[in-house]
Design a protein around this motif. Structure first.
Motif, PDB file in Angstrom:
ATOM      1  N   ARG A   8      -8.037   5.119  -4.943  1.00 37.76           N
ATOM      2  CA  ARG A   8      -7.778   4.434  -3.811  1.00 37.76           C
ATOM      3  C   ARG A   8      -6.885   5.020  -2.656  1.00 37.76           C
ATOM      4  NH1 ARG A   8      -4.800  -0.474  -4.388  1.00 37.76           N
ATOM      5  NH2 ARG A   8      -6.261  -1.879  -2.643  1.00 37.76           N
ATOM      6  N   TYR A  29       0.832  -1.256   0.060  1.00 38.85           N
ATOM      7  CA  TYR A  29       0.000  -0.223  -0.263  1.00 38.85           C
ATOM      8  C   TYR A  29       0.698   1.139  -0.123  1.00 38.85           C
ATOM      9  CZ  TYR A  29      -3.355  -3.682   1.403  1.00 38.85           C
ATOM     10  OH  TYR A  29      -4.111  -4.829   1.509  1.00 38.85           O
ATOM     11  N   VAL A  78      -5.374   5.115   1.589  1.00 39.32           N
ATOM     12  CA  VAL A  78      -5.116   4.572   2.789  1.00 39.32           C
ATOM     13  C   VAL A  78      -5.707   5.523   3.796  1.00 39.32           C
ATOM     14  CG1 VAL A  78      -3.569   3.690   4.641  1.00 39.32           C
ATOM     15  CG2 VAL A  78      -3.303   2.922   2.292  1.00 39.32           C
ATOM     16  N   VAL A 134      -8.123   0.694   3.496  1.00 39.37           N
ATOM     17  CA  VAL A 134      -8.177   1.463   2.330  1.00 39.37           C
ATOM     18  C   VAL A 134      -9.726   1.706   1.775  1.00 39.37           C
ATOM     19  CG1 VAL A 134      -7.702   0.783  -0.238  1.00 39.37           C
ATOM     20  CG2 VAL A 134      -6.361  -0.079   1.617  1.00 39.37           C
ATOM     21  N   VAL A 177      -5.320  -2.293   7.177  1.00 37.72           N
ATOM     22  CA  VAL A 177      -4.075  -2.471   6.605  1.00 37.72           C
ATOM     23  C   VAL A 177      -3.019  -1.994   7.599  1.00 37.72           C
ATOM     24  CG1 VAL A 177      -4.903  -2.302   4.362  1.00 37.72           C
ATOM     25  CG2 VAL A 177      -4.057  -0.395   5.493  1.00 37.72           C
TER      26      VAL A 177
END
Length: 596
Positions: free
Chosen positions: A531, A411, A533, A453, A555
């Motif tokens: 996308r 990520y 985080v 995410v 995550v």
């Protein structure tokens, strides 16, 4: 205050009224009066949501507690009222109950969970020391009892000189109660040869624990519906000889939940009273409201169930009074009432203060440690409706921690956003010395940091949901910061994002308010399939507040407390300077025109 003096005054008036209608003719034959059954009385005192308050002290301000209504707080104040009532009743039956949320909520409670945890030191928890002096008869576990994990909870329960109840907290493997469901107390009603009364006390905790403390209870405990649990245990308590049944419930009476329908009702007290026969009274908590006396009619029996909620933090004490008669071996409640007493009318109990003085002093010394210097004064007063540096401080630290944690992983290439809520309207970092209590006053909850995410579409949906916090204000309508938010939505359920730029149009209806959502520092709209985080606290990520799209696999989750991360960052830097973290990225608008 409801007291025996009030009852005796009513009796005097009743006698006077009876005398006024007596026969006036001398020599009239006296009529035989029916024999009045003998009555006894019982008083039940109730506290709830004391949240780690023993002293009447505000650890964030380093001063005696005070608010706009001049409330006081703390178990030491409650103890004085309890002792006064016990003395007034001269040994007649008086029970003291608590409806939960006891071991979390102040730096005092946090210190003995995190800095010097009782699980490591073997020291007695300050809330156990204080409550043992009051000689409670039972405490119900609230949802915040589970904040620090099951080992610390178990240690605290072992330190109590009275039972801790939670009938609907079940062992996940066996389905059996993980804690004591109820107790039946045999009490003497006072007077020579007085019969004994068996009082059943059932404790119900909040099903929301399964969301709010998922990390501590998942796979270990499950939480059954409070109404169904009462329906199971009340008849059982009656079968086992309970003459009077009282429920101590950690759930409000609104009938609504802050989470979705996947869990049992969060605030079902009125529903329990309506749907479960055989309950005489319910002491309840969780909602932090003051409900002196409220009767709810049971739909099956037509009996009126007495309910009461004693506000929060030890500001109020519930007093329930019952009058009973006994005929042919059976008890009947002939009258019941409740009121709440204000703890600002009394001084603190010296025995409670003495028992906790050392721990209180150690906590005060801890929170007054200087961790950094602030270049300017930073205030949270406007954080709900303006982008402020002090809230960006939280988001900056969260972003930095998560960015570092995901570096080099799958990520690492995604932008990191962060979410924070304006928990406090009074938090301030003064110019100059910033102490631990200043940082703790900004971040008052024991949340840990996680990350998930989200897509661009999910970020927009989340922001739309958050924006329901504001009332609708048409263009040109006057704007008052005091009334700009919907009173039904608490401040902690309004979130501010960093890492994207956006406008909230408060002239538009809920669900259509995010009129601009672009990548940080650009005019490029956030794509629906982009996308990100997103750094977020564990309460929100596990479903607290029922925000859309956020309940998903983490995550990042290193079980790091956000408050401590803020303290550590400030300590490492030595200086808190808005130039290092303040990025204005959102505003309230009406038809594109800024509100402020």
């Amino acid at each position: 205050m409801t007291s025996s003096s009030g009852a005796s005054r009513r009796q005097v008036l009743a006698v006077a009224a009876a005398a006024a209608t007596a026969p006036l003719l001398a020599g009239a034959p006296a009529e035989a009066k029916p024999k009045q059954p003998k009555t006894w009385d019982l008083t039940i005192l109730g506290t709830s949501d004391t949240h780690g308050n023993v002293y009447n002290w505000d650890y964030y301000k380093d001063a005696e507690f005070d608010d706009s209504k001049h409330n006081d707080v703390g178990v030491a104040k409650l103890a004085t009222l309890v002792n006064q009532i016990r003395a007034e009743r001269r040994g007649r039956a008086t029970l003291v109950l608590d409806a939960g949320d006891t071991i979390q909520g102040t730096p005092l409670a946090t210190y003995y969970a995190k800095q010097e945890p009782i699980t490591s030191t073997g020291e007695t928890h300050p809330m156990a020391r204080a409550m043992n002096i009051l000689k409670y008869d039972a405490v119900t576990l609230g949802n915040h009892e589970f904040n620090y994990g099951l080992p610390l909870l178990a240690t605290w329960i072992e330190q109590l000189g009275f039972p801790a109840l939670a009938a609907n907290a079940l062992n996940a493997k066996t389905g059996k109660p993980a804690f004591l469901p109820y107790v039946i107390k045999e009490v003497k009603l006072g007077g020579h040869g007085a019969p004994k009364l068996r009082v059943g006390i059932l404790g119900l905790t909040n099903p929301g624990v399964a969301i709010w403390d998922k990390g501590n209870v998942e796979g270990r405990l499950v939480f059954a519906d409070m109404v169904a649990t009462a329906a199971k245990w009340v008849p059982e308590m009656r079968r086992r000889g309970a003459d009077l049944v009282v429920i101590s419930a950690h759930g409000g009476d609104s009938g609504t939940s802050s989470y979705g329908p996947e869990l049992p009702n969060e605030n079902p007290t009125a529903l329990i009273a309506e749907q479960v026969p055989g309950i005489d009274a319910i002491l309840f908590g969780h909602a932090h409201n003051e409900v002196p006396e409220k009767f709810v009619t049971n739909l099956t029996t037509g009996e009126r169930v007495l309910t009461s909620e004693p506000s929060k933090w030890g500001q109020r004490l519930t007093r329930m009074d019952f009058t009973l008669t006994r005929e042919k071996g059976r008890w009947t409640v002939t009258a019941k009432s409740a009121t709440t007493l204000n703890t600002n009318t009394v001084v603190e109990d010296p025995a409670v203060l003495a028992a906790v003085r050392g721990q209180h002093t150690k906590t005060v010394e801890y929170v007054n440690r200087v961790v950094a210097q602030s270049s300017v004064e930073l205030s949270a007063a406007e954080s709900r409706y303006k982008d402020t540096p002090i809230l960006d401080f939280i988001n900056h630290v969260q972003t930095e921690v998560v960015t570092e944690a995901i570096a080099g992983g799958e990520y690492a290439g995604l932008p990191v956003l962060s979410i924070a809520a304006p928990f406090s309207r009074t938090a301030v970092f003064p110019q100059g010395d910033v102490r631990i209590r200043d940082v703790a006053g900004l971040y008052v909850y024991d949340n840990t940091l996680e990350a998930v995410v989200l897509t661009g579409a999910e970020v927009k949906a989340y922001l739309e949901y958050s924006a329901k916090y504001f009332v609708t204000l048409p263009a040109g309508a006057p704007v008052n910061p005091e009334t700009i938010s919907d009173p039904a939505v608490p401040d902690y359920n309004y979130d501010v994002f960093s890492g994207v730029d956006y406008d909230i149009d408060v002239a538009k209806p809920v669900g259509q308010r995010i009129t601009r959502l672009v990548l940080a520092g650009t005019d490029t709209p956030v794509a629906a399939d982009a996308r990100f985080v997103v750094a977020v606290n564990n309460y929100r990520r596990s479903g607290g507040g029922n925000f859309p799209g956020i309940v998903k696999t983490q995550v990042y989750n290193a079980q790091q407390e956000i408050r401590q991360l803020l303290i550590d960052w400030a300590q490492a830097k030595g200086v808190i300077d808005p130039a290092d973290f303040f990025v204005p990225n959102w505003k309230l608008v009406r038809d594109g025109v800024p509100v402020f």
